[in-house]
Design a protein around this motif. Structure first.
Motif, mmCIF file in Angstrom:
data_model
loop_
_atom_site.group_PDB
_atom_site.id
_atom_site.type_symbol
_atom_site.label_atom_id
_atom_site.label_comp_id
_atom_site.label_asym_id
_atom_site.label_seq_id
_atom_site.Cartn_x
_atom_site.Cartn_y
_atom_site.Cartn_z
ATOM 1 N N GLU A 133 0.832 -1.207 0.000
ATOM 2 C CA GLU A 133 0.000 0.000 0.000
ATOM 3 C C GLU A 133 0.865 1.256 0.000
ATOM 4 O O GLU A 133 0.479 2.285 -0.545
ATOM 5 C CB GLU A 133 -0.919 -0.013 1.233
ATOM 6 C CG GLU A 133 -1.997 1.042 1.212
ATOM 7 C CD GLU A 133 -2.973 0.899 2.375
ATOM 8 O OE1 GLU A 133 -3.901 1.725 2.461
ATOM 9 O OE2 GLU A 133 -2.806 -0.043 3.196
ATOM 10 N N TYR A 134 2.052 1.143 0.604
ATOM 11 C CA TYR A 134 2.965 2.279 0.715
ATOM 12 C C TYR A 134 4.375 1.833 0.336
ATOM 13 O O TYR A 134 4.759 0.680 0.558
ATOM 14 C CB TYR A 134 2.970 2.839 2.137
ATOM 15 C CG TYR A 134 1.589 3.128 2.679
ATOM 16 C CD1 TYR A 134 0.870 4.240 2.262
ATOM 17 C CD2 TYR A 134 0.995 2.252 3.595
ATOM 18 C CE1 TYR A 134 -0.404 4.488 2.736
ATOM 19 C CE2 TYR A 134 -0.278 2.493 4.079
ATOM 20 C CZ TYR A 134 -0.974 3.615 3.651
ATOM 21 O OH TYR A 134 -2.242 3.848 4.121
ATOM 22 N N ILE A 135 5.153 2.772 -0.206
ATOM 23 C CA ILE A 135 6.556 2.510 -0.527
ATOM 24 C C ILE A 135 7.402 3.643 0.044
ATOM 25 O O ILE A 135 7.122 4.824 -0.197
ATOM 26 C CB ILE A 135 6.785 2.397 -2.046
ATOM 27 C CG1 ILE A 135 6.093 1.149 -2.605
ATOM 28 C CG2 ILE A 135 8.276 2.344 -2.363
ATOM 29 C CD1 ILE A 135 6.300 0.949 -4.092
ATOM 30 N N LEU A 136 8.414 3.267 0.799
ATOM 31 C CA LEU A 136 9.368 4.225 1.344
ATOM 32 C C LEU A 136 10.683 4.086 0.596
ATOM 33 O O LEU A 136 11.242 2.991 0.511
ATOM 34 C CB LEU A 136 9.592 3.969 2.841
ATOM 35 C CG LEU A 136 10.766 4.732 3.477
ATOM 36 C CD1 LEU A 136 10.517 6.243 3.457
ATOM 37 C CD2 LEU A 136 11.016 4.252 4.906
ATOM 38 N N PHE A 137 11.178 5.199 0.065
ATOM 39 C CA PHE A 137 12.515 5.255 -0.515
ATOM 40 C C PHE A 137 13.420 5.964 0.493
ATOM 41 O O PHE A 137 13.169 7.122 0.850
ATOM 42 C CB PHE A 137 12.519 6.042 -1.829
ATOM 43 C CG PHE A 137 11.648 5.453 -2.900
ATOM 44 C CD1 PHE A 137 12.116 4.467 -3.746
ATOM 45 C CD2 PHE A 137 10.335 5.891 -3.062
ATOM 46 C CE1 PHE A 137 11.309 3.926 -4.744
ATOM 47 C CE2 PHE A 137 9.518 5.364 -4.059
ATOM 48 C CZ PHE A 137 10.007 4.374 -4.898
ATOM 49 N N ALA A 138 14.467 5.279 0.931
ATOM 50 C CA ALA A 138 15.378 5.870 1.904
ATOM 51 C C ALA A 138 16.818 5.660 1.459
ATOM 52 O O ALA A 138 17.201 4.545 1.074
ATOM 53 C CB ALA A 138 15.172 5.263 3.298
ATOM 54 N N ASN A 139 17.616 6.708 1.497
ATOM 55 C CA ASN A 139 19.026 6.593 1.148
ATOM 56 C C ASN A 139 19.768 5.720 2.150
ATOM 57 O O ASN A 139 19.377 5.597 3.317
ATOM 58 C CB ASN A 139 19.675 7.977 1.126
ATOM 59 C CG ASN A 139 19.359 8.757 -0.139
ATOM 60 O OD1 ASN A 139 18.491 8.369 -0.914
ATOM 61 N ND2 ASN A 139 20.071 9.847 -0.345
ATOM 62 N N THR A 140 20.878 5.162 1.701
ATOM 63 C CA THR A 140 21.713 4.351 2.597
ATOM 64 C C THR A 140 22.238 5.162 3.769
ATOM 65 O O THR A 140 22.536 4.598 4.830
ATOM 66 C CB THR A 140 22.912 3.768 1.833
ATOM 67 O OG1 THR A 140 23.644 4.845 1.211
ATOM 68 C CG2 THR A 140 22.460 2.796 0.753
#
Length: 289
Positions: free
Chosen positions: A86-93
């Motif tokens: 339902e949700y997608i989180l994009f997070a840098n390393t």
């Protein structure tokens, strides 16, 4: 809540692994995908060897190093096809955040029908707040922003201030790409990130795409993440400047639909900014000697 975390890795495998292993203990994260963007340091093999018994975290290798947008799309499309989150989180390393902050992002997305993207305020590793969002620039402002003097004069003009602590969420124009939490349906509706830029202006472009589909963007004003900035060794500032200018020109040409005279003016400003950049770089290097 059904949320998938996408971690895009390029030659930062230890921190990619550390972030994934920390977040797999979050109740609000169901799956974690590390996308290795064709790192030349054998990151993919190293990560798969360290995660061979972990079902929560999977590692993908992109078909090419197509930059920020291409790599994140590679992970997002895989996640939506396989897990339908339902949700997608994009997070840098190089980001650090806790589960409560992410949960509050997901609650905000759930409670606000037209909200497509949300983020948090950002601090550096020393605890000082940095720019986490900014106001959309018009054509002329965007063009002139590649000039050092204009940026110096107008830098604060395009940034938001958060003085009222009673406001828990604020709608903004653009959020920084190091931590971006989307409704999956919003990503699908806008056909994901635009892959025609390699680096820079991805945030401005994704914001344009969201607004064109009547989605809103917001910041949680009372929650933070830490951006422990990763700086590449032997950082090529000339290449950075080239990518920055190309991406800015693509944004104006594609999303502002500028006419031929505006294109010529923008090219002239970019040319002047390269001369300006070379002069400033010369004096900066002399001071270091």
């Amino acid at each position: 809540m059904n949320c998938t975390l996408i971690v895009l890795n390029y030659m930062d495998k230890e921190r990619a692994l550390s972030l994934a292993q920390k977040c797999k203990n979050f109740d609000c994260i169901n799956h974690i995908i590390i996308v290795d963007n064709c790192s030349p340091d054998e990151s993919y093999n190293w990560l798969t060897n360290h995660l061979n018994c972990d079902d929560t975290i999977i590692v993908l290798k992109s078909k090419k190093n197509g930059g920020f947008s291409y790599g994140n799309n590679y992970g997002a499309k895989f996640a939506i096809h396989k897990y339908n989150p339902e949700y997608i989180l994009f997070a840098n390393t190089d980001t650090i955040f806790d589960e409560q902050s992410l949960q509050m992002c997901l609650y905000a997305l759930k409670d606000n029908q037209n909200l497509g993207l949300i983020s948090l305020r950002m601090k550096n590793i020393d605890g000082y707040e940095e720019i986490s969002c900014w106001k959309e620039k018009n054509y002329l402002q965007s063009t002139l922003y590649c000039l050092w003097l204009y940026r110096r004069k107008k830098y604060d003009f395009f940034h938001y201030e958060f003085n009222d602590s009673s406001i828990n969420m604020k709608y903004v124009d653009v959020v920084r790409g190091s931590f971006m939490c989307f409704k999956s349906q919003a990503l699908i509706d806008i056909n994901y990130f635009d892959e025609n830029t390699f680096l820079y202006y991805e945030e401005d472009i994704i914001s344009k795409r969201l607004k064109n589909h009547h989605y809103k963007i917001a910041i949680l004003t009372n929650y933070y993440y830490i951006h422990d900035h990763k700086y590449e060794k032997n950082f090529n500032e000339v290449k950075m400047k080239h990518n920055l200018d190309n991406s800015m020109y693509y944004l104006l040409k594609t999303y502002y639909h500028i006419n031929i005279l505006q294109k010529i003016f923008t090219k002239l400003v970019i040319y002047y900014s390269i001369i300006e950049f070379s002069i400033l770089d010369f004096f900066k290097k002399r001071r270091k000697k």
